[in-house]
Design an enzyme around this catalytic site. Structure first.
Site, mmCIF file in Angstrom:
data_model
loop_
_atom_site.group_PDB
_atom_site.id
_atom_site.type_symbol
_atom_site.label_atom_id
_atom_site.label_comp_id
_atom_site.label_asym_id
_atom_site.label_seq_id
_atom_site.Cartn_x
_atom_site.Cartn_y
_atom_site.Cartn_z
ATOM 1 N N ASN A 139 38.150 38.104 57.065
ATOM 2 C CA ASN A 139 37.976 36.783 57.640
ATOM 3 C C ASN A 139 39.345 36.130 57.858
ATOM 4 O O ASN A 139 40.386 36.732 57.602
ATOM 5 C CB ASN A 139 37.064 35.941 56.748
ATOM 6 C CG ASN A 139 36.172 35.025 57.548
ATOM 7 O OD1 ASN A 139 36.593 34.450 58.546
ATOM 8 N ND2 ASN A 139 34.930 34.887 57.108
ATOM 9 N N GLY B 210 36.945 34.187 48.866
ATOM 10 C CA GLY B 210 38.027 33.437 49.492
ATOM 11 C C GLY B 210 39.115 33.001 48.531
ATOM 12 O O GLY B 210 38.867 32.712 47.368
ATOM 13 N N THR C 203 44.865 40.803 38.295
ATOM 14 C CA THR C 203 46.132 41.342 37.798
ATOM 15 C C THR C 203 45.992 42.713 37.165
ATOM 16 O O THR C 203 46.995 43.315 36.788
ATOM 17 C CB THR C 203 46.743 40.385 36.753
ATOM 18 O OG1 THR C 203 45.824 40.259 35.665
ATOM 19 C CG2 THR C 203 47.028 39.020 37.365
ATOM 20 N N LYS C 204 44.746 43.188 37.011
ATOM 21 C CA LYS C 204 44.520 44.507 36.412
ATOM 22 C C LYS C 204 43.340 45.162 37.115
ATOM 23 O O LYS C 204 42.621 44.526 37.883
ATOM 24 C CB LYS C 204 44.264 44.391 34.901
ATOM 25 C CG LYS C 204 42.992 43.650 34.549
ATOM 26 C CD LYS C 204 42.783 43.575 33.045
ATOM 27 C CE LYS C 204 41.434 42.937 32.721
ATOM 28 N NZ LYS C 204 41.169 42.930 31.300
ATOM 29 N N LYS D 285 30.037 39.655 34.800
ATOM 30 C CA LYS D 285 28.759 40.346 34.576
ATOM 31 C C LYS D 285 28.801 41.727 35.190
ATOM 32 O O LYS D 285 29.630 42.010 36.039
ATOM 33 C CB LYS D 285 27.584 39.534 35.125
ATOM 34 C CG LYS D 285 27.530 39.412 36.629
ATOM 35 C CD LYS D 285 26.420 38.481 37.093
ATOM 36 C CE LYS D 285 25.258 39.265 37.623
ATOM 37 N NZ LYS D 285 24.153 38.436 38.078
ATOM 38 N N HIS E 240 58.696 42.804 42.256
ATOM 39 C CA HIS E 240 60.129 42.723 41.966
ATOM 40 C C HIS E 240 60.341 42.970 40.479
ATOM 41 O O HIS E 240 59.447 42.730 39.665
ATOM 42 C CB HIS E 240 60.666 41.335 42.331
ATOM 43 C CG HIS E 240 60.436 40.989 43.766
ATOM 44 N ND1 HIS E 240 61.307 41.366 44.763
ATOM 45 C CD2 HIS E 240 59.433 40.321 44.378
ATOM 46 C CE1 HIS E 240 60.847 40.943 45.921
ATOM 47 N NE2 HIS E 240 59.702 40.299 45.716
#
Length: 187
Positions: A82, A139, A162-163, A180, A112
């Protein structure tokens, strides 16, 4: 090794290398042209976007879209993005079949060094991102370098992933966590 070869191998590289600057310029010219086209020129716009994303079939992008290179983005069948999505593809970004991105989804394979001296060297590196089949990313979500999402994952809006996460889960939050498990045998 060239700087491009280092980048593709996940090693520290200089993004200021002329070959890489030219590749980013090429991508920028393609997405800027595609993003500026009207609905009357949808076929031309789709052709331009297909030069940036190696998709198996039925790639659908609502402009604007931005990326670093394009040549590191691979998508399966029926990939929909989108409005306002961005993929930093200094490393491989793999997207499965039947994947949907809501508006303003960001995938960042670029990263970085955390040590100041290394970071100030002007070098950077990338870590690949892999998105499984049947994934829906809500979104304003961000997928960070090195993340793998399994099949059938739903990412709640505004999440920062992040994982990595396994198949059949709903994840959300900052940082994202499992909210869930999904029983996909019912559908």
């Amino acid at each position: 090794m060239t700087e491009k070869e280092k980048m593709l191998a996940g090693l520290m590289y200089k993004p200021s290398d002329p070959e890489l600057e030219a590749a980013r310029y090429r991508a920028r010219m393609l997405f800027q042209k595609a993003n500026a086209l009207t609905e009357e020129s949808k076929a031309e716009r789709d052709t331009l976007f297909n030069q940036l994303i190696d998709a198996e079939d039925n790639l659908r992008i609502e402009p604007p879209f931005q990326c670093d290179y394009g040549f590191n983005i691979k998508a399966g069948k029926n990939f929909f993005m989108n409005y306002g999505c961005c993929i930093l593809d200094v490393a491989q970004v793999s997207i499965g079949d039947n994947v949907m991105f809501a508006p303003n989804v960001q995938l960042y394979s670029a990263t970085h060094p955390i040590e100041a001296n290394s970071r100030n060297s002007g070098k950077e590196l990338g870590k690949p991102i892999s998105i499984g089949n049947n994934v829906w990313v809500g979104g304003n979500s961000t997928i960070c370098p090195g993340v793998t999402l399994g099949d059938n994952v739903v990412v709640g809006a505004g999440s920062v992933v992040t994982k990595s996460f396994p198949d059949d889960v709903v994840i959300a939050g900052n940082p994202a966590k499992i909210i869930k498990t999904i029983n996909n045998s019912k559908s």
